[in-house]
Enzyme design. Structure first.
Site, PDB file in Angstrom:
ATOM      1  N   ASN A   9       0.872  -1.177   0.000  1.00  0.00           N
ATOM      2  CA  ASN A   9       0.000   0.000   0.000  1.00  0.00           C
ATOM      3  C   ASN A   9       0.905   1.221   0.000  1.00  0.00           C
ATOM      4  O   ASN A   9       1.479   1.569   1.024  1.00  0.00           O
ATOM      5  CB  ASN A   9      -0.901  -0.032   1.246  1.00  0.00           C
ATOM      6  CG  ASN A   9      -1.778   1.209   1.345  1.00  0.00           C
ATOM      7  OD1 ASN A   9      -1.813   2.023   0.422  1.00  0.00           O
ATOM      8  ND2 ASN A   9      -2.474   1.347   2.457  1.00  0.00           N
ATOM      9  N   LYS A  11       0.126   4.213  -0.298  1.00  0.00           N
ATOM     10  CA  LYS A  11      -0.512   5.407   0.299  1.00  0.00           C
ATOM     11  C   LYS A  11      -0.238   6.624  -0.598  1.00  0.00           C
ATOM     12  O   LYS A  11      -0.189   6.481  -1.815  1.00  0.00           O
ATOM     13  CB  LYS A  11      -0.040   5.591   1.744  1.00  0.00           C
ATOM     14  CG  LYS A  11      -0.261   4.311   2.573  1.00  0.00           C
ATOM     15  CD  LYS A  11      -0.053   4.474   4.043  1.00  0.00           C
ATOM     16  CE  LYS A  11      -0.253   3.130   4.738  1.00  0.00           C
ATOM     17  NZ  LYS A  11      -0.113   3.216   6.191  1.00  0.00           N
ATOM     18  N   HIS A  98      -9.460   1.088   4.851  1.00  0.00           N
ATOM     19  CA  HIS A  98      -8.186   1.262   5.563  1.00  0.00           C
ATOM     20  C   HIS A  98      -8.414   2.163   6.781  1.00  0.00           C
ATOM     21  O   HIS A  98      -9.224   3.090   6.730  1.00  0.00           O
ATOM     22  CB  HIS A  98      -7.144   1.866   4.621  1.00  0.00           C
ATOM     23  CG  HIS A  98      -5.770   1.812   5.196  1.00  0.00           C
ATOM     24  ND1 HIS A  98      -5.320   2.741   6.121  1.00  0.00           N
ATOM     25  CD2 HIS A  98      -4.759   0.933   5.018  1.00  0.00           C
ATOM     26  CE1 HIS A  98      -4.088   2.423   6.469  1.00  0.00           C
ATOM     27  NE2 HIS A  98      -3.718   1.326   5.825  1.00  0.00           N
ATOM     28  N   GLU A 100      -6.837   4.546   7.872  1.00  0.00           N
ATOM     29  CA  GLU A 100      -6.652   5.977   7.586  1.00  0.00           C
ATOM     30  C   GLU A 100      -7.898   6.564   6.940  1.00  0.00           C
ATOM     31  O   GLU A 100      -8.221   7.736   7.160  1.00  0.00           O
ATOM     32  CB  GLU A 100      -5.402   6.175   6.713  1.00  0.00           C
ATOM     33  CG  GLU A 100      -4.133   5.922   7.528  1.00  0.00           C
ATOM     34  CD  GLU A 100      -2.968   5.336   6.756  1.00  0.00           C
ATOM     35  OE1 GLU A 100      -2.951   5.387   5.516  1.00  0.00           O
ATOM     36  OE2 GLU A 100      -2.048   4.797   7.422  1.00  0.00           O
ATOM     37  N   GLU A 170      -5.269  -5.061  10.382  1.00  0.00           N
ATOM     38  CA  GLU A 170      -4.210  -4.073  10.608  1.00  0.00           C
ATOM     39  C   GLU A 170      -4.470  -3.350  11.928  1.00  0.00           C
ATOM     40  O   GLU A 170      -5.244  -2.385  11.963  1.00  0.00           O
ATOM     41  CB  GLU A 170      -4.196  -3.038   9.480  1.00  0.00           C
ATOM     42  CG  GLU A 170      -3.959  -3.597   8.101  1.00  0.00           C
ATOM     43  CD  GLU A 170      -3.402  -2.539   7.149  1.00  0.00           C
ATOM     44  OE1 GLU A 170      -2.289  -2.753   6.660  1.00  0.00           O
ATOM     45  OE2 GLU A 170      -4.059  -1.514   6.928  1.00  0.00           O
ATOM     46  N   GLY A 176       2.684   2.118  10.779  1.00  0.00           N
ATOM     47  CA  GLY A 176       3.631   3.226  10.659  1.00  0.00           C
ATOM     48  C   GLY A 176       4.377   3.545  11.949  1.00  0.00           C
ATOM     49  O   GLY A 176       5.038   4.568  12.052  1.00  0.00           O
ATOM     50  N   SER A 216       3.554  -2.366  10.207  1.00  0.00           N
ATOM     51  CA  SER A 216       5.007  -2.454  10.391  1.00  0.00           C
ATOM     52  C   SER A 216       5.589  -3.807   9.981  1.00  0.00           C
ATOM     53  O   SER A 216       6.488  -4.327  10.642  1.00  0.00           O
ATOM     54  CB  SER A 216       5.399  -2.103  11.833  1.00  0.00           C
ATOM     55  OG  SER A 216       5.029  -0.767  12.130  1.00  0.00           O
TER      56      SER A 216
HETATM   57  P1  13P Z   1       3.111   0.237   7.663  1.00  0.00           P
HETATM   58  O1  13P Z   1       3.606  -1.031   7.015  1.00  0.00           O
HETATM   59  O2  13P Z   1       3.859   1.459   7.199  1.00  0.00           O
HETATM   60  O3  13P Z   1       3.013   0.103   9.140  1.00  0.00           O
HETATM   61  O4  13P Z   1       1.618   0.465   7.118  1.00  0.00           O
HETATM   62  C1  13P Z   1       0.714  -0.582   7.169  1.00  0.00           C
HETATM   63  C2  13P Z   1      -0.483  -0.212   6.396  1.00  0.00           C
HETATM   64  O5  13P Z   1      -1.219   0.675   6.754  1.00  0.00           O
HETATM   65  C3  13P Z   1      -0.729  -0.928   5.127  1.00  0.00           C
HETATM   66  O6  13P Z   1      -1.994  -0.675   4.649  1.00  0.00           O
END
Ligand code: 13P
Length: 253
Positions: A9, A11, A98, A100, A170, A176, A216
């Protein structure tokens, strides 16, 4: 047999030029490393979907995905992108829900149920995300929250529809932050999700659903996470932006 999937992803990262370079590096490295049982999905920003799709060409392992889709079919929704548009450019996967999107764009369970419906009706594969924030993990209600997220956005589906969904667990506290869930924490939640699916759809359906872990994931923890019986792959954020690191994660499966 469930599909093994490693999805990146990206982003809101990379220029077009950087996206093409990253794709080309991943294509070069994945070609030799992966056997036919693994799918790799690059969930790139909207403006790059067509270019990256064309760049991948007939690659049998690596596919492109969108990071969101509108709940509407068409019309006066400035700035939105419909499932029909995504489908029309030949993109097979769409991330839905997601954390976010839930957190910054107020997407709730009901809206996500509609989005899942639209993606499935378009014949595309939703990668449906669920996961608890830190305070919920700390107060110990994480399993019931994740069950509720799955139930509220997926349990209206027929068994045949559900079979086309990929789920990504997740935990928000692991996204992150560099603080990954332990492989046991991931396995425990994946088993809870699978059992919950089985309670409604039966074991055969629930055993066929790929459940990915996200939060992560890195080359040095991927093998341990992916070795768990209910972890069918990963949804990778930060580490998917570096070709070597991402391909190491792909190899770990
Ligand atoms: P990270 O791997 O940067 O923690 O992000 C995970 C994520 O949100 C994937 O959709």
């Amino acid at each position: 047999m469930r599909h093994k999937i490693v999805a990146g992803n990206w982003k809101m990262n990379k220029t077009l030029e950087e996206a093409q370079a990253l794709t080309s590096e991943i294509m070069g490295m994945v070609a030799d490393e992966v056997n036919g049982s693994v799918k790799v999905v690059l969930c790139v920003p909207f403006p790059y979907l067509v270019t990256i799709k064309n760049q991948l060409g007939a690659n049998a392992t690596i596919f492109v995905g969108a990071q969101n889709a509108s709940e509407h079919d068409s019309g006066a929704y400035t700035g939105e992108t419909s499932v029909a548009m995504i489908k029309s450019v030949g993109v097979p996967y769409v991330i839905i829900g997601h954390s976010e999107r839930r957190q910054y764009f107020g997407e709730d369970a009901k809206l996500l149920a509609t989005k899942v419906n639209k993606v499935l009706a378009g014949g595309l594969t939703p990668i449906f995300c669920c996961g608890e924030p830190l305070e919920i993990r700390e107060n110990g209600t994480h399993e019931s929250l994740v069950k509720q997220q799955v139930e509220e956005s997926l349990f209206h589906l027929s068994a045949n529809e559900l079979k086309k969904v990929v789920i990504a667990y997740e935990p928000v506290w692991a996204i992150g932050t560099g603080k990954t869930a332990s492989s046991q924490q991931a396995e425990d939640m994946h088993a809870v999700i699978r059992k919950h699916l089985a309670s409604k759809y039966g074991a055969e359906v629930s055993e066929s659903i790929s459940i990915l872990y996200g939060g992560s994931v890195k080359s040095d923890n991927a093998k341990e996470l992916f070795s768990q019986p209910n972890v069918d792959g990963g949804l990778v954020g930060g580490a998917s932006l570096k070709s070597r690191e991402f391909v190491e994660i792909v190899k770990a499966i």
